[in-house]
Design an enzyme around this catalytic site. Structure first.
Site, PDB file in Angstrom:
ATOM      1  N   HIS A 212      24.518 -49.788  -2.909  1.00 32.88           N
ATOM      2  CA  HIS A 212      25.689 -49.201  -2.250  1.00 32.88           C
ATOM      3  C   HIS A 212      25.465 -48.974  -0.751  1.00 32.88           C
ATOM      4  O   HIS A 212      26.193 -48.184  -0.133  1.00 32.88           O
ATOM      5  CB  HIS A 212      26.066 -47.879  -2.915  1.00 32.88           C
ATOM      6  CG  HIS A 212      26.407 -47.994  -4.372  1.00 32.88           C
ATOM      7  ND1 HIS A 212      27.419 -48.791  -4.846  1.00 32.88           N
ATOM      8  CD2 HIS A 212      25.847 -47.425  -5.480  1.00 32.88           C
ATOM      9  CE1 HIS A 212      27.482 -48.701  -6.173  1.00 32.88           C
ATOM     10  NE2 HIS A 212      26.523 -47.887  -6.576  1.00 32.88           N
ATOM     11  N   ASP A 360      28.530 -52.447  -8.031  1.00 31.44           N
ATOM     12  CA  ASP A 360      27.706 -52.398  -9.236  1.00 31.44           C
ATOM     13  C   ASP A 360      27.979 -53.554 -10.196  1.00 31.44           C
ATOM     14  O   ASP A 360      27.083 -53.998 -10.917  1.00 31.44           O
ATOM     15  CB  ASP A 360      27.971 -51.088 -10.011  1.00 31.44           C
ATOM     16  CG  ASP A 360      27.382 -49.872  -9.325  1.00 31.44           C
ATOM     17  OD1 ASP A 360      26.224 -49.948  -8.874  1.00 31.44           O
ATOM     18  OD2 ASP A 360      28.072 -48.837  -9.258  1.00 31.44           O
TER      19      ASP A 360
HETATM   20  O1  UNU Z   1      26.273 -45.456  -8.149  1.00 31.77           O
HETATM   21  C1  UNU Z   1      25.948 -44.362  -8.508  1.00 31.77           C
HETATM   22  N1  UNU Z   1      25.616 -44.199  -9.766  1.00 31.77           N
HETATM   23  C2  UNU Z   1      25.911 -43.203  -7.560  1.00 31.77           C
HETATM   24  C3  UNU Z   1      26.601 -43.292  -6.369  1.00 31.77           C
HETATM   25  C4  UNU Z   1      25.179 -42.088  -7.872  1.00 31.77           C
HETATM   26  C5  UNU Z   1      25.139 -41.030  -6.985  1.00 31.77           C
HETATM   27  C6  UNU Z   1      25.826 -41.101  -5.765  1.00 31.77           C
HETATM   28  C7  UNU Z   1      26.565 -42.238  -5.468  1.00 31.77           C
HETATM   29 FE    FE Z   2      26.220 -47.629  -8.591  1.00 32.27          FE
END
Ligand code: UNU
Ligand code: FE
Ligand code: FES
Length: 446
Positions: A212, A360
């Site tokens: 991310h 994702d």
């Molecule tokens: O993508 C995630 N699982 C995630 C994203 C987790 C925590 C903060 C932002």
């Molecule tokens: Fe994620």
């Protein structure tokens, strides 16, 4: 594959790639994991009035969840006991009865068979309607969240959630209002094994700064420093990870609950206004959780991001496909404007077309479909991050990992997945209740 001890190796912290690919493993999961676990069905807020119903799935089984005149909830298999046709095709509604399209058999709000066309003339008084009601599953609720279970011998929902209730109460009860769900859910198909997103949500803090990176950089805020795993981030001191009996778990990033929300006058303000009450009610350890961002999975296939406030069910569609259902979690006692700000921000980030959701998706498909390869499929996957840097904690229940970025809760999830897959019944699982955490070896860590 049945009984193969190496599907999950709890000592080496590895898993066979067959867990994402093999059809026999999947069929065993339908029977032994999904058939025996409590599965999320809905929230009271989605069907508030008597007669309200929603249709959903328990794994591949279609079910109707129906609000009874006495206020309770019942769930029954959405398949006619005559020739098997699906009884109800609507996603939700309010109904006095459910009429099958095929020959017109009529089921009451409780699933009982109440009327049959031409009954006396064509069945000659021989049809025992009392025995032909739709098949029921157990239904229990916890703090407004409704779950169903197909196994009469499974423990109660509260026992199944176990110590995880201590964590859930922090947010599902909160300062007093707790959380509810906004529907209808967004729905999408993703080509991956159902455990890939479940393990990602149960404890994959590791991917956040990498997968991310672009989105976090763009959003800014509390998590911008994670983007690209920049060296100045205090990775050992970002938060914690938790796993409890029955494979539930989550990771928390401290002081980051509304981090993914660009608009700050909704959810961020609500948390600032209510955290004092949570501190008084639950103490400092849980106030810490209340203002942290959680990535969480409730075993086996229900996940949520508290803070971001998306709530997901990964309905399996065979070993290599899932249907993703995404609701928004909002405080029950927040005003309409706050709820709608949260819903917009949640959809923008982790809704079906959300920026971070799309980050994702490709990884999840890829991690599944590489296992088409016969040599690839023979290999193993590793979840050893932070072994030994975890253990029982003086305050937090279950096993607690030292950092948000670790694989404590992956290990807890797969340890229980394997236990339930191998167990002949729930009695065999209950027999392990006092020793389940013995694989987390470092008793003196905290
Ligand atoms: O993508 C995630 N699982 C995630 C994203 C987790 C925590 C903060 C932002
Ligand atoms: Fe994620
Ligand atoms: Fe439902 Fe015949 S299959 S009435």
């Amino acid at each position: 594959m049945t009984g193969n001890p190496s599907l999950v190796d709890t000592v080496e912290s590895t898993q066979s790639r067959e867990i994402f690919w093999d059809k026999d493993v999947y069929n065993l999961e339908l029977e032994r994991i999904f058939g025996r676990s409590w599965l999320f069905l809905g929230h009271e807020s989605l069907l508030p009035k008597p007669g309200d119903f929603i249709t959903t799935y328990m794994a591949e089984d279609k079910v109707i969840l129906s609000h009874q005149p006495d206020g309770s909830f019942r769930a029954f298999i959405n398949s006619c006991t005559h020739r098997g046709n699906q009884i109800c095709h609507a996603d939700s509604g309010n109904a006095k009865a459910f009429v099958c399209n095929y020959h017109g058999w009529v089921y009451g709000q409780d699933g009982s068979l109440v009327d049959v066309p031409l009954e006396s003339r064509c069945y000659h008084g021989q049809l025992d309607k009392a025995r032909l009601g739709a098949k029921h599953v157990r239904v229990e609720t916890y703090k407004g969240f409704i779950f169903g279970c197909g196994d009469a011998d499974a423990p109660s929902l509260e026992e199944y959630l176990g110590e995880f209730c201590w964590y859930l109460d922090t947010i599902w009860e909160g300062a007093g209002g707790g959380l509810e769900l906004l529907g209808p859910p967004m729905k999408s198909i993703l080509a991956c094994n159902w455990k890939v997103p479940t393990e990602n949500f149960v404890g994959d803090g590791y991917h956040v700064g990498w997968t991310h990176a672009g989105a976090l950089h763009g959003i800014g805020g509390e998590l911008a420093g994670l983007a690209g795993n920049r060296a100045e981030m205090p990775f050992e001191d970002l938060g914690l990870q938790f796993t409890t009996r029955h494979g539930h778990g989550f990771g928390v990033i401290d002081n980051a609950a509304p981090a993914i929300h660009v608009k700050r006058d909704g959810w961020a303000k609500y948390l600032a206004d209510t955290r004092g009450e949570v501190l008084r009610k639950f103490g400092p350890e849980r106030e810490r959780l209340y203002v942290g961002h959680w990535n969480c999975s409730i075993f086996p296939s229900c996940s949520f991001l508290y803070g971001t406030n998306t709530f997901k069910v990964w309905h399996p569609r065979g070993p290599h496909e899932i249907e993703v259902w995404t609701y928004t979690m909002v405080p029950r006692d927040a005003d309409r404007e706050t709820k709608s700000i949260i819903q917009r921000e949640a959809s923008r980030s982790f809704g079906t077309a959300g920026t971070l959701e799309s980050d994702d998706g490709e990884n999840m498909s890829s991690a599944t479909f590489v296992n088409r390869g016969n040599i690839t499929r023979d290999g193993r996957m590793d979840s050893s991050m932070g072994v030994g840097f975890e253990g029982p904690h003086p305050v937090y229940p279950g096993i607690v990992g030292s950092s948000f970025i670790g694989e404590t809760s992956h290990r807890g999830f797969y340890r229980f997945w394997k236990e339930l897959l191998d167990a002949p019944n729930w009695d065999a699982v209950k027999a392990n209740d006092s020793v389940w955490d013995s694989v987390f070896l470092n008793r003196d860590y905290w």
